[in-house]
Design a protein around this motif. Structure first.
Motif, PDB file in Angstrom:
ATOM      1  N   SER A 178       0.811  -1.221   0.000  1.00 40.88           N
ATOM      2  CA  SER A 178       0.000   0.000   0.000  1.00 40.88           C
ATOM      3  C   SER A 178       0.843   1.268   0.000  1.00 40.88           C
ATOM      4  CB  SER A 178      -0.928   0.012   1.220  1.00 40.88           C
ATOM      5  OG  SER A 178      -0.172  -0.070   2.423  1.00 40.88           O
ATOM      6  N   VAL A 228      -8.897  -2.176  -4.474  1.00 40.28           N
ATOM      7  CA  VAL A 228      -7.612  -2.859  -4.557  1.00 40.28           C
ATOM      8  C   VAL A 228      -6.502  -1.825  -4.395  1.00 40.28           C
ATOM      9  CG1 VAL A 228      -8.506  -4.671  -6.064  1.00 40.28           C
ATOM     10  CG2 VAL A 228      -7.482  -2.632  -7.070  1.00 40.28           C
ATOM     11  N   CYS A 255      -9.616  -6.648 -11.561  1.00 42.62           N
ATOM     12  CA  CYS A 255      -9.481  -6.081 -10.216  1.00 42.62           C
ATOM     13  C   CYS A 255     -10.765  -6.255  -9.416  1.00 42.62           C
ATOM     14  CB  CYS A 255      -9.097  -4.611 -10.303  1.00 42.62           C
ATOM     15  SG  CYS A 255      -7.391  -4.324 -10.816  1.00 42.62           S
ATOM     16  N   PHE A 267      -8.757  -9.012  -1.510  1.00 47.44           N
ATOM     17  CA  PHE A 267      -8.012  -7.940  -0.847  1.00 47.44           C
ATOM     18  C   PHE A 267      -8.755  -7.436   0.391  1.00 47.44           C
ATOM     19  CE2 PHE A 267      -5.909  -7.666  -5.012  1.00 47.44           C
ATOM     20  CZ  PHE A 267      -4.592  -7.537  -4.606  1.00 47.44           C
ATOM     21  N   SER A 292      -7.956  -9.917   3.161  1.00 48.66           N
ATOM     22  CA  SER A 292      -6.555 -10.299   3.321  1.00 48.66           C
ATOM     23  C   SER A 292      -6.057  -9.919   4.711  1.00 48.66           C
ATOM     24  CB  SER A 292      -5.695  -9.605   2.258  1.00 48.66           C
ATOM     25  OG  SER A 292      -4.322  -9.788   2.527  1.00 48.66           O
ATOM     26  N   ALA A 318      -4.548  -6.556   4.664  1.00 47.38           N
ATOM     27  CA  ALA A 318      -5.400  -5.530   4.063  1.00 47.38           C
ATOM     28  C   ALA A 318      -5.161  -4.178   4.726  1.00 47.38           C
ATOM     29  CB  ALA A 318      -6.873  -5.926   4.191  1.00 47.38           C
ATOM     30  N   TRP A 363      -7.313   0.829   1.037  1.00 53.59           N
ATOM     31  CA  TRP A 363      -7.763   0.189  -0.199  1.00 53.59           C
ATOM     32  C   TRP A 363      -9.262   0.372  -0.422  1.00 53.59           C
ATOM     33  CZ3 TRP A 363      -4.944  -5.153   0.690  1.00 53.59           C
ATOM     34  CH2 TRP A 363      -3.558  -4.920   0.695  1.00 53.59           C
TER      35      TRP A 363
END
Length: 218
Positions: free
Chosen positions: A38, A62, A118, A125, A128, A131, A135
């Motif tokens: 990120s 994402v 995506c 995502f 995750s 994460a 996002w």
């Protein structure tokens, strides 16, 4: 074979080879946790021109780095096909401007399938272990309940009801069932700022609006 080699090493496809090398190095470093996935994402869309542009194109939910990587990888075979045509034609001085046009065309043609890819992976995502709350910026949420006395309320992602976020606005409170777009993450409170979906304008809508204003003023 010689034509393929010349195409791969010549302009404009050489530009994509450089981009692919950068993408490979980036994800290698991200896999080794030298850099964060990120690292290109910010807490607000206001000053984040990269994220705002990607979201206006449909890339939301994402990491910006993943969206860019998908766009580059998808555009590469298209760019090679266009470069092959340019290499085969006797263009002379037109080769350079048409090369830049081919770069633009490759990205334009790859935008739609890249967005689809995506969107298909967005839920992964969201859930995750690594994460990042950044996002979710640009995602649309549905308010579950009206704001309390402190201006807080709960909302779920419109595209993934399993993801629950807390909204805390400075203006009028939220209304149950209202659709809002996440535009800022307040890290120290772990809450989001959101604006009503009907008031949210992406980059393309803003450009069209600015373009039409002079016509209305005349």
């Amino acid at each position: 074979m010689e034509l393929f080699i010349q195409t791969a090493l010549g302009f404009p496809f050489a530009f994509f080879l450089v981009l692919l090398a950068l993408v490979a190095v980036y994800w290698l470093l991200a896999g080794l946790r030298v850099i964060r996935v990120s690292c290109f994402d910010h807490d607000s869309l206001r000053d984040d021109h990269l994220a705002s542009t990607l979201i206006s194109l449909g890339f939301s939910g994402v990491p910006a780095s993943f969206a860019l990587s998908t766009l580059i990888v998808t555009a590469t075979p298209i760019a090679f096909a266009l470069s092959l045509v340019l290499q085969w034609l006797p263009l002379g001085l037109l080769r350079l401007p048409l090369g830049f046009l081919a770069i633009w065309a490759a990205f334009a043609l790859s935008a739609s399938p890249s967005v689809g890819a995506c969107h298909a992976l967005a839920r992964r995502f969201h859930h995750s272990r690594r994460a990042s709350p950044r996002w979710l910026l640009g995602e649309t949420v549905v308010v579950r309940q009206a704001s309390d006395n402190e201006g807080r309320c709960q909302a779920t992602l419109e595209s993934d009801a399993d993801v629950v976020v807390t909204l805390h606005g400075k203006g009028p409170g939220c209304i149950a069932g209202e659709r809002r777009v996440l535009v800022k993450h307040v890290a120290h409170e772990d809450v989001y700022r959101a604006v009503p979906a009907e008031e949210y304008l992406d980059a393309h809508a803003r450009l069209r609006k600015l373009h039409l204003l002079p016509r209305h003023d005349i």
